[in-house]
Design an enzyme around this catalytic site. Structure first.
Site, PDB file in Angstrom:
ATOM      1  N   LYS A  10     144.482  61.480  91.945  1.00  0.00           N
ATOM      2  CA  LYS A  10     144.904  62.305  90.810  1.00  0.00           C
ATOM      3  C   LYS A  10     145.068  61.488  89.529  1.00  0.00           C
ATOM      4  O   LYS A  10     145.122  60.251  89.577  1.00  0.00           O
ATOM      5  CB  LYS A  10     146.207  63.016  91.182  1.00  0.00           C
ATOM      6  CG  LYS A  10     146.046  64.044  92.311  1.00  0.00           C
ATOM      7  CD  LYS A  10     147.362  64.790  92.553  1.00  0.00           C
ATOM      8  CE  LYS A  10     147.218  65.807  93.661  1.00  0.00           C
ATOM      9  NZ  LYS A  10     148.497  66.562  93.861  1.00  0.00           N
ATOM     10  N   TYR A  50     143.351  75.197  92.192  1.00  0.00           N
ATOM     11  CA  TYR A  50     144.721  75.415  92.662  1.00  0.00           C
ATOM     12  C   TYR A  50     145.124  76.889  92.620  1.00  0.00           C
ATOM     13  O   TYR A  50     146.320  77.193  92.578  1.00  0.00           O
ATOM     14  CB  TYR A  50     145.691  74.579  91.830  1.00  0.00           C
ATOM     15  CG  TYR A  50     145.812  73.135  92.296  1.00  0.00           C
ATOM     16  CD1 TYR A  50     146.271  72.819  93.581  1.00  0.00           C
ATOM     17  CD2 TYR A  50     145.491  72.075  91.450  1.00  0.00           C
ATOM     18  CE1 TYR A  50     146.391  71.508  94.008  1.00  0.00           C
ATOM     19  CE2 TYR A  50     145.615  70.750  91.871  1.00  0.00           C
ATOM     20  CZ  TYR A  50     146.072  70.480  93.150  1.00  0.00           C
ATOM     21  OH  TYR A  50     146.211  69.177  93.578  1.00  0.00           O
ATOM     22  N   ASN A 113     151.819  62.991  92.333  1.00  0.00           N
ATOM     23  CA  ASN A 113     151.934  62.407  93.675  1.00  0.00           C
ATOM     24  C   ASN A 113     150.641  61.735  94.153  1.00  0.00           C
ATOM     25  O   ASN A 113     150.362  61.666  95.338  1.00  0.00           O
ATOM     26  CB  ASN A 113     152.452  63.447  94.674  1.00  0.00           C
ATOM     27  CG  ASN A 113     151.546  64.648  94.789  1.00  0.00           C
ATOM     28  OD1 ASN A 113     150.517  64.708  94.134  1.00  0.00           O
ATOM     29  ND2 ASN A 113     151.911  65.594  95.635  1.00  0.00           N
ATOM     30  N   HIS A 116     145.453  64.122  96.581  1.00  0.00           N
ATOM     31  CA  HIS A 116     145.355  65.446  97.217  1.00  0.00           C
ATOM     32  C   HIS A 116     144.746  65.279  98.600  1.00  0.00           C
ATOM     33  O   HIS A 116     143.937  64.377  98.825  1.00  0.00           O
ATOM     34  CB  HIS A 116     144.437  66.350  96.378  1.00  0.00           C
ATOM     35  CG  HIS A 116     144.048  67.624  97.083  1.00  0.00           C
ATOM     36  ND1 HIS A 116     144.876  68.715  97.133  1.00  0.00           N
ATOM     37  CD2 HIS A 116     142.929  67.958  97.793  1.00  0.00           C
ATOM     38  CE1 HIS A 116     144.279  69.683  97.847  1.00  0.00           C
ATOM     39  NE2 HIS A 116     143.094  69.244  98.244  1.00  0.00           N
ATOM     40  N   GLU A 127     136.676  73.124  99.570  1.00  0.00           N
ATOM     41  CA  GLU A 127     137.004  72.201  98.476  1.00  0.00           C
ATOM     42  C   GLU A 127     135.868  71.198  98.245  1.00  0.00           C
ATOM     43  O   GLU A 127     135.556  70.873  97.094  1.00  0.00           O
ATOM     44  CB  GLU A 127     138.328  71.496  98.785  1.00  0.00           C
ATOM     45  CG  GLU A 127     139.507  72.460  98.714  1.00  0.00           C
ATOM     46  CD  GLU A 127     140.840  71.873  99.168  1.00  0.00           C
ATOM     47  OE1 GLU A 127     141.841  72.618  99.133  1.00  0.00           O
ATOM     48  OE2 GLU A 127     140.890  70.690  99.565  1.00  0.00           O
TER      49      GLU A 127
HETATM   50  N1  UDP Z   1     153.572  70.410  93.294  1.00  0.00           N
HETATM   51  C1  UDP Z   1     154.516  70.371  92.283  1.00  0.00           C
HETATM   52  N2  UDP Z   1     155.797  70.799  92.554  1.00  0.00           N
HETATM   53  C2  UDP Z   1     156.168  71.253  93.780  1.00  0.00           C
HETATM   54  C3  UDP Z   1     155.198  71.309  94.810  1.00  0.00           C
HETATM   55  C4  UDP Z   1     153.902  70.875  94.538  1.00  0.00           C
HETATM   56  O1  UDP Z   1     154.218  69.966  91.163  1.00  0.00           O
HETATM   57  O2  UDP Z   1     157.342  71.619  93.969  1.00  0.00           O
HETATM   58  C5  UDP Z   1     152.191  69.951  93.018  1.00  0.00           C
HETATM   59  C6  UDP Z   1     151.878  68.592  93.661  1.00  0.00           C
HETATM   60  O3  UDP Z   1     151.010  67.865  92.790  1.00  0.00           O
HETATM   61  C7  UDP Z   1     151.178  69.029  94.933  1.00  0.00           C
HETATM   62  C8  UDP Z   1     150.368  70.242  94.447  1.00  0.00           C
HETATM   63  O4  UDP Z   1     151.257  70.889  93.542  1.00  0.00           O
HETATM   64  O5  UDP Z   1     150.370  68.003  95.471  1.00  0.00           O
HETATM   65  C9  UDP Z   1     149.936  71.200  95.521  1.00  0.00           C
HETATM   66  O6  UDP Z   1     151.078  71.577  96.275  1.00  0.00           O
HETATM   67  P1  UDP Z   1     151.028  71.679  97.857  1.00  0.00           P
HETATM   68  O7  UDP Z   1     152.272  72.376  98.289  1.00  0.00           O
HETATM   69  O8  UDP Z   1     149.714  72.264  98.271  1.00  0.00           O
HETATM   70  O9  UDP Z   1     151.157  70.152  98.317  1.00  0.00           O
HETATM   71  P2  UDP Z   1     150.067  69.161  98.958  1.00  0.00           P
HETATM   72  O10 UDP Z   1     149.171  69.972  99.847  1.00  0.00           O
HETATM   73  O11 UDP Z   1     149.322  68.531  97.797  1.00  0.00           O
HETATM   74  O12 UDP Z   1     150.886  68.153  99.712  1.00  0.00           O
HETATM   75 MG    MG Z   2     148.151  71.701  99.484  1.00  0.00          MG
END
Ligand code: UDP
Ligand code: MG
Length: 140
Positions: A10, A50, A113, A116, A127
């Protein structure tokens, strides 16, 4: 044929110069990189990618973040790729991520974070197809 997953390094991690270190983690975890490119997501692309999160309170901030700079998109191949990559990256929130995971070591916070990872084989396939055409992927 081995399983595949989709990954993104990212904008926070690319901006901090962590791309090489994250490539090392990918290769140490025995993934084959079968597709890779650097791109700067437009709002249209980020919103579509997203779209499952469009009703979430963090959606607008997430789109702002994902369009803030270049990302590296990757197609990865390994046995049990989806689960193996989720284990390699760690929990969404780096404060909850296990020791030696990519997010534990390189993420800033729950939004920024670092990486992805797809959450299912079906989404991995979608994807990969969203970001790559067949001729951009190694087949073996
Ligand atoms: N995210 C965020 N706040 C939150 C949860 C998720 O900004 O409380 C962002 C973070 O970058 C995350 C992405 O949204 O990686 C997608 O969320 P998901 O729950 O799918 O998490 P992932 O699959 O990436 O672990
Ligand atoms: Mg996710």
């Amino acid at each position: 044929m081995k399983d595949k997953t989709f990954a993104i390094i990212k904008p926070d991690a690319v901006n901090k110069g962590y791309t090489g270190k994250i490539y090392d983690r990918i290769l140490k975890a025995d993934f084959n990189i079968i597709g890779a490119k650097l791109l700067h997501m437009t709002p249209k692309i980020a919103k579509e990618f997203y779209s499952v999160h469009k009703e979430k309170p963090f959606f607008n901030d997430l789109i702002h973040f994902m369009t803030s700079g270049p990302s590296m998109v990757l197609a990865l191949q390994k046995e049990n790729a989806v689960q193996s990559w989720r284990n390699t990256i760690g929990a969404t929130n780096p404060e909850k991520a296990a020791k030696d995971t990519i997010r534990k070591d390189f993420a800033s916070n729950v939004q920024e974070n670092a990486v992805h990872g797809s959450d299912s084989d079906e989404n991995a396939q979608k994807e990969i197809a969203f970001f790559f055409i067949d001729s951009e992927l190694l087949s073996n």
